[in-house]
Design an enzyme around this catalytic site. Structure first.
Site, mmCIF file in Angstrom:
data_model
loop_
_atom_site.group_PDB
_atom_site.id
_atom_site.type_symbol
_atom_site.label_atom_id
_atom_site.label_comp_id
_atom_site.label_asym_id
_atom_site.label_seq_id
_atom_site.Cartn_x
_atom_site.Cartn_y
_atom_site.Cartn_z
ATOM 1 N N ALA A 1 79.048 12.766 57.125
ATOM 2 C CA ALA A 1 77.788 12.833 57.878
ATOM 3 C C ALA A 1 78.077 13.288 59.299
ATOM 4 O O ALA A 1 79.208 13.195 59.771
ATOM 5 C CB ALA A 1 77.115 11.463 57.915
ATOM 6 N N SER B 1 73.993 2.725 59.845
ATOM 7 C CA SER B 1 74.368 2.527 61.249
ATOM 8 C C SER B 1 73.433 1.552 61.929
ATOM 9 O O SER B 1 72.245 1.459 61.581
ATOM 10 C CB SER B 1 74.293 3.877 61.966
ATOM 11 O OG SER B 1 74.360 3.698 63.355
ATOM 12 N N TYR C 1 69.597 10.842 64.624
ATOM 13 C CA TYR C 1 70.715 10.283 63.860
ATOM 14 C C TYR C 1 70.288 8.987 63.157
ATOM 15 O O TYR C 1 70.453 8.831 61.943
ATOM 16 C CB TYR C 1 71.903 10.019 64.796
ATOM 17 C CG TYR C 1 73.007 9.223 64.153
ATOM 18 C CD1 TYR C 1 73.792 9.778 63.154
ATOM 19 C CD2 TYR C 1 73.253 7.895 64.534
ATOM 20 C CE1 TYR C 1 74.797 9.044 62.554
ATOM 21 C CE2 TYR C 1 74.260 7.160 63.938
ATOM 22 C CZ TYR C 1 75.023 7.734 62.948
ATOM 23 O OH TYR C 1 76.014 7.000 62.349
ATOM 24 N N LYS D 1 69.662 7.992 58.927
ATOM 25 C CA LYS D 1 70.285 6.877 58.203
ATOM 26 C C LYS D 1 69.215 5.990 57.571
ATOM 27 O O LYS D 1 69.363 5.526 56.425
ATOM 28 C CB LYS D 1 71.175 6.071 59.156
ATOM 29 C CG LYS D 1 72.400 6.846 59.655
ATOM 30 C CD LYS D 1 73.344 7.173 58.515
ATOM 31 C CE LYS D 1 74.556 7.958 58.930
ATOM 32 N NZ LYS D 1 75.465 8.251 57.824
ATOM 33 N N HIS E 1 83.233 8.820 72.272
ATOM 34 C CA HIS E 1 83.281 7.362 72.138
ATOM 35 C C HIS E 1 84.156 6.715 73.206
ATOM 36 O O HIS E 1 85.180 7.269 73.618
ATOM 37 C CB HIS E 1 83.784 6.973 70.741
ATOM 38 C CG HIS E 1 82.828 7.367 69.665
ATOM 39 N ND1 HIS E 1 82.921 8.556 68.989
ATOM 40 C CD2 HIS E 1 81.724 6.743 69.182
ATOM 41 C CE1 HIS E 1 81.928 8.644 68.127
ATOM 42 N NE2 HIS E 1 81.181 7.562 68.223
ATOM 43 N N ILE F 1 81.950 5.810 83.751
ATOM 44 C CA ILE F 1 81.214 4.625 83.267
ATOM 45 C C ILE F 1 79.728 4.940 83.374
ATOM 46 O O ILE F 1 79.221 5.170 84.481
ATOM 47 C CB ILE F 1 81.550 3.374 84.111
ATOM 48 C CG1 ILE F 1 83.033 3.044 84.027
ATOM 49 C CG2 ILE F 1 80.696 2.197 83.678
ATOM 50 C CD1 ILE F 1 83.455 1.861 84.903
ATOM 51 N N GLY G 1 69.237 6.512 76.328
ATOM 52 C CA GLY G 1 69.211 5.913 74.996
ATOM 53 C C GLY G 1 70.202 4.794 74.760
ATOM 54 O O GLY G 1 70.294 4.270 73.649
HETATM 55 N N1 UFG Z 1 80.506 4.850 77.533
HETATM 56 C C1 UFG Z 1 80.892 5.100 78.843
HETATM 57 N N2 UFG Z 1 81.658 6.211 79.085
HETATM 58 C C2 UFG Z 1 82.037 7.075 78.094
HETATM 59 C C3 UFG Z 1 81.652 6.798 76.749
HETATM 60 C C4 UFG Z 1 80.871 5.683 76.520
HETATM 61 O O1 UFG Z 1 80.558 4.355 79.751
HETATM 62 O O2 UFG Z 1 82.722 8.081 78.390
HETATM 63 C C5 UFG Z 1 79.694 3.648 77.253
HETATM 64 C C6 UFG Z 1 78.346 3.991 76.652
HETATM 65 O O3 UFG Z 1 77.403 4.271 77.668
HETATM 66 C C7 UFG Z 1 78.039 2.723 75.876
HETATM 67 C C8 UFG Z 1 79.416 2.237 75.419
HETATM 68 O O4 UFG Z 1 80.360 2.884 76.280
HETATM 69 O O5 UFG Z 1 77.481 1.773 76.735
HETATM 70 C C9 UFG Z 1 79.752 2.589 73.981
HETATM 71 O O6 UFG Z 1 79.504 3.979 73.800
HETATM 72 P P1 UFG Z 1 79.999 4.777 72.502
HETATM 73 O O7 UFG Z 1 79.577 6.201 72.703
HETATM 74 O O8 UFG Z 1 81.436 4.519 72.255
HETATM 75 O O9 UFG Z 1 79.203 4.122 71.301
HETATM 76 P P2 UFG Z 1 77.637 3.863 71.120
HETATM 77 O O10 UFG Z 1 77.413 2.396 71.314
HETATM 78 O O11 UFG Z 1 76.814 4.767 71.943
HETATM 79 O O12 UFG Z 1 77.371 4.379 69.632
HETATM 80 C C10 UFG Z 1 78.027 3.839 68.510
HETATM 81 C C11 UFG Z 1 78.252 4.912 67.477
HETATM 82 C C12 UFG Z 1 76.942 5.413 66.940
HETATM 83 C C13 UFG Z 1 76.109 4.251 66.451
HETATM 84 C C14 UFG Z 1 75.974 3.218 67.519
HETATM 85 C C15 UFG Z 1 75.226 2.063 66.963
HETATM 86 O O13 UFG Z 1 78.964 5.988 68.041
HETATM 87 O O14 UFG Z 1 77.194 6.292 65.877
HETATM 88 O O15 UFG Z 1 77.257 2.821 67.967
HETATM 89 O O16 UFG Z 1 75.788 0.861 67.249
HETATM 90 F F1 UFG Z 1 74.878 4.690 66.123
#
Ligand code: UFG
Length: 330
Positions: A76, A118, A142, A146, A190, A208, A285
């Site tokens: 996916a 998810s 996304y 799902k 991530h 951050i 988001g």
């Molecule tokens: N973050 C930063 N800096 C970065 C990357 C991320 O501060 O460079 C923060 C984001 O703002 C967030 C946290 O770290 O607060 C986690 O971010 P991720 O991108 O690692 O993960 P997400 O929580 O956004 O998303 C993940 C999965 C998605 C899923 C989601 C649902 O990647 O596929 O969890 O829980 F939909």
């Protein structure tokens, strides 16, 4: 012996699943178009087919060659931000192609699926920890793809007796404790892999996204669950379906919240690297707090995370990052 088809089996979670099933003595077949996976992330002897799940001839060939009774569907698109900018790709891959897969499974009388859903199906949480009764209201394409697939799977059970387990993952993280595979995305977005790439010198700093959230240190809180704990849950789900169990939907999370700042601080301790940071505005988001209540899966299956500590998750992810940096993998 029946075989298991793993779609996206050369990707992040799929490759860990392939190793775990292989070790447990199951016969596994992998299909992956390598758009984000890597052929070298799985054992060389596993039957591997490079191609899309849209390729009906390829799937028909696999289903007639091997005695497959269950499909683990990991293939996916997973980038939330991209899904907002390019929803077509998400509806095509995550819904339309998956529908084609379900139909060809039915044609070949394969009636069991484990589906990677998810936490994105919930959207902005109304309360936390998020349990399975929390209303679903995805806020991006996304998450909607799902949720649509979960709904389609219900109809396929009623009409065609195709039974499924949908696992709503929270933040999948960590890596194989033996560093045979790990998290590897072509365009990394991530948190943990980016932090560790800063620690290994591949990036100058971490951005951050927001330090003004209503949390104790002002950064977002997430539920990081070790990829091996996710895969262990899939083994239990497979056994359930093979024994004739009915369709289910479960949350899969650690049940513990770790802030972005906690992840940075623990990474500094583990890597002994300074990990410079720059505070940026909030990312669109991002909910402030996202923690799973996985009570239903824990009680139904007696599952508990084996690697529930952030230090274990980061330790394994760091081992993997170091192997990659030295060019020993992939
Ligand atoms: N973050 C930063 N800096 C970065 C990357 C991320 O501060 O460079 C923060 C984001 O703002 C967030 C946290 O770290 O607060 C986690 O971010 P991720 O991108 O690692 O993960 P997400 O929580 O956004 O998303 C993940 C999965 C998605 C899923 C989601 C649902 O990647 O596929 O969890 O829980 F939909």
């Amino acid at each position: 012996m029946s075989s298991i088809l793993i779609t996206g089996g050369a990707g992040y979670i799929g490759s860990h699943m392939t190793w775990l099933l292989n070790e447990a003595g199951h016969h596994v077949v992998v299909v992956d178009d390598l758009s984000s996976g890597n052929r070298h992330s799985i054992p060389a002897h596993i039957p591997f087919f490079q191609g899309s799940i849209r390729n009906k001839d390829l799937l028909a060939q696999i289903f007639t060659t091997y005695h497959i009774d269950i499909v683990f569907h990991f293939a996916a698109c997973i980038d939330v931000g991209e899904s907002v900018l390019n929803p077509s790709r998400y509806y095509q891959n995550n819904v339309s192609a998956t529908l084609d897969l379900l139909d060809i499974m039915c044609t070949h009388n394969i009636k069991n699926m484990i589906f990677s859903s998810s936490a994105a199906v919930y959207g902005e949480p109304l309360y936390t920890p998020v349990d399975i009764h929390h209303p679903t209201n995805p806020v991006n394409a996304y998450g909607r793809t799902k949720l649509m697939m979960e709904e389609i799977l219900k109809d396929y059970e009623s009409a065609y007796q195709l039974r499924s387990i949908s696992f709503r993952y929270f933040n999948a993280s960590g890596a194989d404790p033996l560093s045979r595979t790990g998290e590897w995305h072509k365009r990394e977005s991530h948190l943990i892999p980016i932090i560790l790439q800063v620690a290994s010198g591949k990036r100058p700093h971490l951005e951050i996204y927001g330090q003004d959230y209503p949390t104790p240190d002002g950064t977002c809180i997430r539920d990081f669950i070790h990829v091996i704990d996710i895969c262990r849950a899939h083994l239990l789900g497979m056994r359930w379906l093979r024994e004739g169990g009915s369709s289910k939907v479960y949350n899969l999370g650690n049940g513990k919240g770790f802030s972005v700042q906690m992840v940075i601080d623990t990474s500094r301790t583990i890597t002994k690297a300074p990990i410079p940071t720059i505070v940026r505005p909030r990312r669109a988001g991002d909910p402030a707090i996202l923690i799973a209540n996985s009570h239903r899966f824990r009680t139904d299956f007696g599952w508990n995370p084996q690697f529930g500590h952030l230090t274990q998750i980061l330790h394994h992810a760091w081992q993997w990052e170091q192997r990659n940096t030295k060019g020993q993998t992939l």
